[in-house]
Design an enzyme around this catalytic site. Structure first.
Site, PDB file in Angstrom:
ATOM      1  N   ARG A 149       0.841  -1.199   0.000  1.00 19.96           N
ATOM      2  CA  ARG A 149       0.000   0.000   0.000  1.00 19.96           C
ATOM      3  C   ARG A 149       0.877   1.250   0.000  1.00 19.96           C
ATOM      4  O   ARG A 149       0.585   2.227  -0.698  1.00 19.96           O
ATOM      5  CB  ARG A 149      -0.943   0.004   1.197  1.00 19.96           C
ATOM      6  CG  ARG A 149      -2.039  -1.049   1.111  1.00 19.96           C
ATOM      7  CD  ARG A 149      -3.005  -0.973   2.273  1.00 19.96           C
ATOM      8  NE  ARG A 149      -3.809   0.238   2.227  1.00 19.96           N
ATOM      9  CZ  ARG A 149      -4.579   0.661   3.231  1.00 19.96           C
ATOM     10  NH1 ARG A 149      -4.641  -0.039   4.356  1.00 19.96           N
ATOM     11  NH2 ARG A 149      -5.286   1.766   3.115  1.00 19.96           N
ATOM     12  N   CYS A 154      -1.231   5.703   9.274  1.00 17.58           N
ATOM     13  CA  CYS A 154      -1.517   4.421   8.619  1.00 17.58           C
ATOM     14  C   CYS A 154      -2.645   4.676   7.636  1.00 17.58           C
ATOM     15  O   CYS A 154      -2.667   5.699   6.965  1.00 17.58           O
ATOM     16  CB  CYS A 154      -1.860   3.356   9.656  1.00 17.58           C
ATOM     17  SG  CYS A 154      -3.255   3.782  10.720  1.00 17.58           S
TER      18      CYS A 154
END
Length: 290
Positions: A183, A241
């Site tokens: 990611r 995050c």
């Protein structure tokens, strides 16, 4: 002070405390992106005396421009904690299924709200059952380990540092991205508007804080990891995050080695939702391949 003993607790020590005269308040924070719902898992079995706290609705505000898991309104958080029996003068132990990624959100929020005695069950429910301790199907209050009744804890936000989007953009020190490497590199983005990472951020996947059983690595190994990422003693560290949940896990891991870090609560879900914010693609902080 050994941060491991004041931040983490093992199943045997917890079982001994639960058998004492004034056991800690137990909060079950099981949650997973995409399910199954934590409440359903809680109903199948939980630590005796534990209260389920819902991460989506009680440990976060509704999703929106501020991201998928904005910090909760203080009144909502306070009501949830009091319902679970949390008081300022009573220790709290939080746990999840195994790796503490969602329990860390509760650990961080309780400290942010001003609670001074919060520990995480290292290895979660899996470690508890592996050690041979029982689970319960009963509702709190109907068990041998009593919840102690409604709590009186008052949420006073701000005891831990946070940074907003502008602050993350201009962060003067080390900005860590706690998402999975794919990611960060922009190879996939399953939930947020755009792929990539905040320019300048360093990849620091959360799951590298724990071993194969979901227990935190020894302090020495964590310290070596963070030094390798650039989190030396003089570095100002902030962490993000996807939505501010697993970033708390890395802040907890940093705390174990004696380093305090700042949370960017909106994280990539907020940043990527603003088309004016740049996104870097690739393995390096600036998005280059070399």
């Amino acid at each position: 002070m050994n941060q491991s003993t004041t931040t983490l607790i093992g199943p045997d020590e917890l079982a001994e405390l639960l058998g004492g005269g004034r056991p800690p308040v137990l909060l079950d924070i099981r949650w997973a992106l995409g399910g199954p719902p934590g409440a359903e898992e809680f109903a199948k079995g939980h630590l005796p005396g534990a209260h389920f706290v819902d991460l989506d609705t009680e440990l976060a505000a509704p999703p929106g421009a501020a991201g998928r898991h904005p910090l909760p309104e203080p009144a909502v958080l306070q009501a949830a904690l009091r319902r679970a029996g949390v008081s300022a003068d009573r220790e709290v132990v939080v746990y999840d299924a195994a790796n503490s990624t969602s329990a860390a959100r509760a650990w961080w929020l309780l400290r942010w709200a001003g609670h001074r005695e919060v520990r995480v069950l290292d290895g979660g429910l899996a470690a508890w059952t592996e050690a041979g301790h029982p689970l319960s199907l009963s509702e709190p209050g109907d068990e041998s380990v009593e919840s102690g009744g409604a709590g009186d804890f008052t949420v006073r936000p701000g005891a831990l540092a946070t940074v907003d989007t502008d602050g993350a953009a201009g962060w003067p020190g080390l900005l860590l991205d706690a998402r999975a490497g794919e990611r960060y590199r922009g190879e996939t983005e399953p939930v947020d508007p755009r792929a990539g990472h905040i320019p300048g951020a360093v990849s620091a996947p959360t799951m590298e804080n724990v071993d194969a059983e979901g227990r935190f690595l020894p302090v020495g190994a964590l310290a070596e990891r963070f030094r390798g990422l650039g989190a030396g003693q003089d570095a100002e560290v902030a962490v993000y995050c996807g939505s501010g949940v697993t970033a708390a896990h890395t802040i907890l891991a940093l705390h174990l080695v004696g380093r305090e870090a700042t949370l960017y609560p909106g994280s990539w879900s907020e940043w990527s939702g603003d088309p004016a914010r740049p996104a870097a693609i690739g393995p390096r902080p600036d998005g280059s391949d070399t």
